[in-house]
Design an enzyme around this catalytic site. Structure first.
Site, PDB file in Angstrom:
ATOM      1  CE  LYS A 174       4.490   7.558  -5.983  1.00  0.00           C
ATOM      2  NZ  LYS A 174       3.821   6.671  -5.032  1.00  0.00           N
ATOM      3  CG  HIS A 305      -0.738   5.698   1.691  1.00  0.00           C
ATOM      4  ND1 HIS A 305      -2.052   5.615   1.293  1.00  0.00           N
ATOM      5  CD2 HIS A 305      -0.029   6.073   0.599  1.00  0.00           C
ATOM      6  CE1 HIS A 305      -2.135   5.908   0.006  1.00  0.00           C
ATOM      7  NE2 HIS A 305      -0.928   6.192  -0.441  1.00  0.00           N
TER       8      HIS A 305
HETATM    9  C1  0YR Z   1      -1.117   7.846  -7.199  1.00  0.00           C
HETATM   10  N1  0YR Z   1       1.808   7.062  -2.000  1.00  0.00           N
HETATM   11  C2  0YR Z   1       1.323   6.443  -3.041  1.00  0.00           C
HETATM   12  C3  0YR Z   1      -1.055   7.755  -5.708  1.00  0.00           C
HETATM   13  C4  0YR Z   1       0.215   7.192  -3.731  1.00  0.00           C
HETATM   14  C5  0YR Z   1       0.006   6.840  -5.160  1.00  0.00           C
HETATM   15  O1  0YR Z   1      -1.416   6.590  -7.750  1.00  0.00           O
HETATM   16  O2  0YR Z   1      -2.277   7.266  -5.255  1.00  0.00           O
HETATM   17  O3  0YR Z   1       1.170   6.944  -5.880  1.00  0.00           O
HETATM   18  O4  0YR Z   1      -0.983   6.940  -3.044  1.00  0.00           O
HETATM   19  O5  0YR Z   1       1.763   5.384  -3.352  1.00  0.00           O
HETATM   20  O6  0YR Z   1       2.728   6.505  -1.241  1.00  0.00           O
HETATM   21 MG    MG Z   2       3.036   4.523  -1.849  1.00  0.00          MG
END
Ligand code: 0YR
Ligand code: MG
Length: 372
Positions: A174, A305
């Site tokens: 992140k 995703h």
């Molecule tokens: C936690 N994955 C994401 C999760 C995830 C989020 O908020 O739900 O980080 O789904 O962006 O690519």
């Molecule tokens: Mg994401």
């Protein structure tokens, strides 16, 4: 086979650590509002969507299923998946109040349950029902090591663990810290520890605005980043087009898009390079397949995703020719009769009949919240 009733559930499953955060959300549990579709054959289809375990909004999803979709489905043949999808998605009073959000997430849960039934009736895993073959190779990348609330040492240790101990060849981290120079330092540190051979993805979860996005995302190329995901607010088509043209790192998005139409627009405008449909936010397998088709036809890679934590979309990924890479987060895997298996960063094809969504009774007992 005839549908006799829909029974909803809400599970809140703890995340693997005390809590995780990205640039926009902090959570302690993953929410699974879902449905069991009962039939006169005795077979039960399981489907669910993915949330941040906020009980009040989870209940909006289950009440939508119970109050609005149930009456459209009881008495129908569950194997008519596409027709039933249209019946739900285009039901005039429902279409009036929502073509995105709670309604599509509820639709996703139901659609997935219907596909689960269809594959169970055929006596095969869903990937086969969808036309997949045994030897399809799907790489899996892990997102569970790169959270924004991790200090630098934990971040780096986790990246090393995922690559060296668990065998992943791709990981995601992140970004979107208050101070963007910290993001760059963190990306640099992870790149250094995993070495040049590992694919490293970054995800800003919609945090940045222009022109900051141009500056930060523009510098990710120095660390050989595979993509920058959700750099800008989710609906900003023009902004993503501008960014995608200006920077060297490819743009990934899709987890917050609710319809085929939204994907078509991003794809037609070239505002996305890696297309990330989520069957639990779009209207299920039915619509995620259509999005994957459109992206594939446009020559773009599809990398779903994991709102389902990959449990369902593993099947989609094996079957669809446009998907070679899938996101995975391990939080809910032990809730299922057949948990997803990943070896050396590769998906092992599920073997049991259905969509992989059948829950073990213990999970239902342990993690259930009252639906009303
Ligand atoms: C936690 N994955 C994401 C999760 C995830 C989020 O908020 O739900 O980080 O789904 O962006 O690519
Ligand atoms: Mg994401």
């Amino acid at each position: 086979m005839i549908i006799t009733s829909l029974e909803t559930f809400i599970l809140h499953v703890p995340v693997t650590r005390d809590g995780i955060a990205d640039s926009t959300h902090s959570i302690t549990h993953w929410g699974m509002p879902g449905v069991m579709v009962h039939t006169d054959s005795g077979k039960v289809g399981y489907g669910f969507t993915g949330t941040h375990a906020h009980l009040k909004s989870d209940r909006l999803i289950t009440s939508c299923i119970e109050d609005c979709y149930s009456e459209l489905l009881v008495g129908e043949n569950p194997l008519e998946t596409e027709r039933l999808w249209s019946k739900m998605a285009y039901h005039p009073p429902l279409q009036w109040v929502g073509r995105a959000g709670i309604l599509t997430m509820a639709l996703a849960a139901v659609d997935i349950a219907l596909w689960d039934l269809k594959a169970k009736e055929a006596g095969e895993p869903l990937w086969r029902t969808l036309g997949g073959v045994d030897d399809a190779e799907v790489e899996v990348y892990n997102t569970d090591g790169g959270w924004l609330n991790f200090g630098l040492q934990v971040l780096v240790d986790d990246a090393r663990r995922l690559v060296e101990e668990e065998g992943y060849q791709s990981i995601k981290m992140k970004v979107g810290k208050e101070d963007f120079t910290e993001d760059l330092r963190r990306v640099e540190a992870v790149r250094e520890v995993v070495g040049p051979g590992v694919k490293l993805m970054t995800d800003a979860n919609g945090r940045w605005r222009m022109p900051l996005a141009l500056e930060v995302a523009g510098r990710l190329k120095d660390y050989d980043v595979q993509w920058i995901e959700e750099p800008l607010w989710h609906d900003d088509v023009c902004g993503h087009v501008e960014l995608a043209e200006a920077i060297e790192t490819p743009v990934a998005l899709g987890e917050m898009l609710y319809s085929l139409a939204q994907f078509k627009e991003f794809i037609a405008c070239r505002g996305v390079h890696f297309v990330q449909p989520d069957a639990t936010r779009l209207g299920g397998i039915t619509e995620a397949w259509q999005v994957s088709d459109v992206a594939h036809a446009a020559g773009l890679p599809v990398t779903p995703h994991a709102g389902d934590m990959a449990q369902v979309q593993a099947h989609l990924s094996i079957a669809h020719p446009g998907i070679n890479l899938l996101e995975f987060i391990p939080w809910i895997k032990d809730c299922f009769v057949e948990p997803l298996r990943i070896e050396d960063g590769k998906l092992r094809a599920p073997e049991q009949a259905g969509a992989g969504t059948t829950l073990i009774p213990v999970a239902l007992e342990r993690f259930s919240k009252p639906v009303s």
